[in-house]
Design an enzyme around this catalytic site. Structure first.
Site, mmCIF file in Angstrom:
data_model
loop_
_atom_site.group_PDB
_atom_site.id
_atom_site.type_symbol
_atom_site.label_atom_id
_atom_site.label_comp_id
_atom_site.label_asym_id
_atom_site.label_seq_id
_atom_site.Cartn_x
_atom_site.Cartn_y
_atom_site.Cartn_z
ATOM 1 N N LYS A 196 5.524 4.017 -7.414
ATOM 2 C CA LYS A 196 6.051 3.498 -6.153
ATOM 3 C C LYS A 196 7.004 2.344 -6.469
ATOM 4 O O LYS A 196 6.656 1.406 -7.184
ATOM 5 C CB LYS A 196 4.925 3.058 -5.219
ATOM 6 C CG LYS A 196 3.895 2.125 -5.795
ATOM 7 C CD LYS A 196 2.775 1.881 -4.793
ATOM 8 C CE LYS A 196 1.668 1.017 -5.393
ATOM 9 N NZ LYS A 196 0.535 0.832 -4.452
ATOM 10 N N GLU A 202 1.546 11.357 5.478
ATOM 11 C CA GLU A 202 1.537 9.984 5.989
ATOM 12 C C GLU A 202 1.385 10.023 7.503
ATOM 13 O O GLU A 202 2.155 10.691 8.201
ATOM 14 C CB GLU A 202 2.845 9.271 5.618
ATOM 15 C CG GLU A 202 2.825 7.778 5.833
ATOM 16 C CD GLU A 202 2.194 7.022 4.669
ATOM 17 O OE1 GLU A 202 2.090 5.785 4.760
ATOM 18 O OE2 GLU A 202 1.822 7.658 3.657
ATOM 19 N N ARG A 230 -7.390 7.721 3.459
ATOM 20 C CA ARG A 230 -7.341 7.680 1.992
ATOM 21 C C ARG A 230 -8.670 7.237 1.395
ATOM 22 O O ARG A 230 -8.949 7.489 0.226
ATOM 23 C CB ARG A 230 -6.207 6.778 1.503
ATOM 24 C CG ARG A 230 -6.374 5.317 1.822
ATOM 25 C CD ARG A 230 -5.217 4.500 1.264
ATOM 26 N NE ARG A 230 -5.246 4.468 -0.192
ATOM 27 C CZ ARG A 230 -4.218 4.091 -0.938
ATOM 28 N NH1 ARG A 230 -3.087 3.749 -0.381
ATOM 29 N NH2 ARG A 230 -4.319 4.061 -2.253
ATOM 30 N N LYS A 286 9.065 6.012 0.857
ATOM 31 C CA LYS A 286 7.677 5.571 1.027
ATOM 32 C C LYS A 286 7.531 5.084 2.468
ATOM 33 O O LYS A 286 7.954 3.977 2.801
ATOM 34 C CB LYS A 286 7.337 4.464 0.032
ATOM 35 C CG LYS A 286 5.855 4.106 0.014
ATOM 36 C CD LYS A 286 5.562 3.041 -1.028
ATOM 37 C CE LYS A 286 4.071 2.833 -1.198
ATOM 38 N NZ LYS A 286 3.376 2.490 0.039
ATOM 39 N N GLU A 319 11.385 10.397 -2.963
ATOM 40 C CA GLU A 319 11.289 10.472 -1.509
ATOM 41 C C GLU A 319 10.983 9.077 -0.991
ATOM 42 O O GLU A 319 10.581 8.187 -1.751
ATOM 43 C CB GLU A 319 10.228 11.478 -1.075
ATOM 44 C CG GLU A 319 8.835 11.235 -1.619
ATOM 45 C CD GLU A 319 7.904 12.402 -1.307
ATOM 46 O OE1 GLU A 319 7.583 12.600 -0.124
ATOM 47 O OE2 GLU A 319 7.486 13.097 -2.257
ATOM 48 N N ARG A 360 -1.917 6.809 4.544
ATOM 49 C CA ARG A 360 -2.053 8.092 3.846
ATOM 50 C C ARG A 360 -3.241 8.854 4.420
ATOM 51 O O ARG A 360 -4.318 8.291 4.629
ATOM 52 C CB ARG A 360 -2.257 7.808 2.373
ATOM 53 C CG ARG A 360 -2.239 9.027 1.462
ATOM 54 C CD ARG A 360 -0.856 9.304 0.934
ATOM 55 N NE ARG A 360 -0.960 10.346 -0.089
ATOM 56 C CZ ARG A 360 -1.191 10.105 -1.369
ATOM 57 N NH1 ARG A 360 -1.358 8.870 -1.793
ATOM 58 N NH2 ARG A 360 -1.250 11.106 -2.232
#
Length: 397
Positions: free
Chosen positions: A252, A126, A101, A81, A79, A86
């Site tokens: 990532k 997000e 986060r 980024k 998916e 976050r």
């Protein structure tokens, strides 16, 4: 003392995972008697579910060069980024919390999100600023989201100008059921079914990307910068939701970085073990001096009618040995001081690596770098050869 250090210390006393302490921390209040009773073995672990506490996030490892060759694309989902922050959403009835986060409760800064959290679930996503348009939703640059961050309250004008939105990645709890032990593929199905039943304004799903090979995915990644997307996330379809940065589960794969040659302008001492070194640096690029506003005392101007204006600040990317040389340069080339800030003679060029450039009204240059860090120190390069602001302006997405 940071909250994280306190949690780590408590975990060490009780010989328990720090993630277990993290999970119940927000449901407790000083003087934390329930916590210490558990750590001392005098009571059971406090119930985290009833308190809608923060659950430590699952994080991704940066994809190392050549690492894809050892991974099977059939075992992964992909998916985008997204370029926001976050967050974790925890709600049950009238109790609603939006966590950053770092586990900070940011609910007060985002009432436009909290008002739509009338569900019983814990979600991972997000936080973005999104503007509705005729052909869908347009994700705003990160500097628009920054206008909403670190505020206890927000004005009606801010809510209208910078509307918040959450793009959902994962579901951790649903109606009191803990789903974290389920594989990602099954949690994703649960999230899709939950969203189909509980669709709310200000929420949507982060779409999965279909691909058959890493080469196919690499071509899609090349389009990330043009779309103002940070890159890709790769998630093993069989991975449970585990606290922290667990090797081998999530990766990532960020887009390629940008670089620019800048001149060091200011320096400050660091913190902790760097408190005796000048390790925090502000750097700038050249732009033509406006003759009507020329300042004869501008020590950052050169003989060609240009001046240095700040474009970023960095405190990483160099080695310990390079830090010693940088510290000596600061001490030998200070031409003025303002409190803890040393003004430097414009001599040293640094090649700065960064993820993006965005327009900004908060900086004299009109620009702001995203995640700048040192790439190389150009002891060999003349300051006059550093880049001009227009070079960076051409990199704005």
């Amino acid at each position: 003392v940071s909250a994280r250090l306190a949690k780590t210390a408590v975990a060490g006393v009780g010989n328990v995972p720090v993630e277990d302490v993290e999970e119940i921390w927000h449901g407790l209040t000083p003087p934390y008697r329930e916590l210490f009773a558990w750590i001392d073995g005098r009571a059971e672990r406090p119930d985290a579910l009833a308190a809608l506490a923060f659950r430590p996030l699952m994080l991704a490892h940066p994809l190392a060069e050549g690492e894809l060759a050892n991974l099977d694309p059939a075992q992964f989902a992909a998916e985008w980024k997204w370029d926001g922050i976050r967050v974790q959403l925890a709600a049950d009835g009238d109790t609603r919390r939006l966590y950053s986060r770092g586990s900070d409760d940011a609910s007060g800064a985002f009432p436009d999100i909290v008002e739509h959290m009338d569900f019983s679930a814990v979600l991972d996503g997000e936080l973005l600023v999104v503007h509705p348009e005729a052909d869908g939703l347009r994700i705003a640059p990160f500097n628009e989201l920054q206008q909403r961050l670190n505020r206890k309250t927000v004005t009606a004008k801010m809510l209208q100008s910078f509307p918040a939105h959450v793009r959902l990645y994962d579901i951790l709890f649903e109606d009191g059921e803990d789903l974290r032990a389920l594989p990602f593929a099954e949690r994703r199905q649960r999230l899709e079914r939950w969203h189909a039943r509980n669709g709310r304004p200000r929420f949507d799903l982060s779409p999965l990307i279909e691909f058959a090979s890493w080469d196919e995915l690499a071509k899609l990644r090349e389009s990330a910068r043009a779309a103002s997307i940070e890159g890709l996330m790769l998630k093993r379809t069989d991975s449970p939701y585990l606290a922290g940065r667990v090797k081998g589960h999530w990766y990532k794969w960020k887009r390629d970085t940008l670089t620019a040659d800048c001149v060091l302008m200011y320096a400050q001492r660091g913190h902790g073990k760097r408190s005796s070194f000048y390790s925090d640096f502000t750097f700038g690029c050249w732009r033509p001096v406006d003759p009507a506003a020329a300042d004869s005392a501008n020590r950052s101007a050169d003989e060609t009618g240009r001046e240095l204006v700040p474009v970023g600040k960095a405190y990483s990317g160099y080695t310990d040995e390079e830090l010693k040389k940088l510290d000596k340069f600061v001490r030998d080339n200070t031409i003025d001081r303002f409190g803890p800030v040393r003004v430097l003679s414009p001599k040293l060029v640094v090649e700065v690596e960064f993820d993006a450039v965005q327009l900004s009204t908060r900086h004299k240059s009109g620009l702001a770098m995203r995640f700048p860090r040192f790439h190389r120190i150009r002891w060999d390069k003349l300051a006059a050869e550093a880049d001009e602001v227009e070079v960076l302006r051409g990199m704005v997405e």
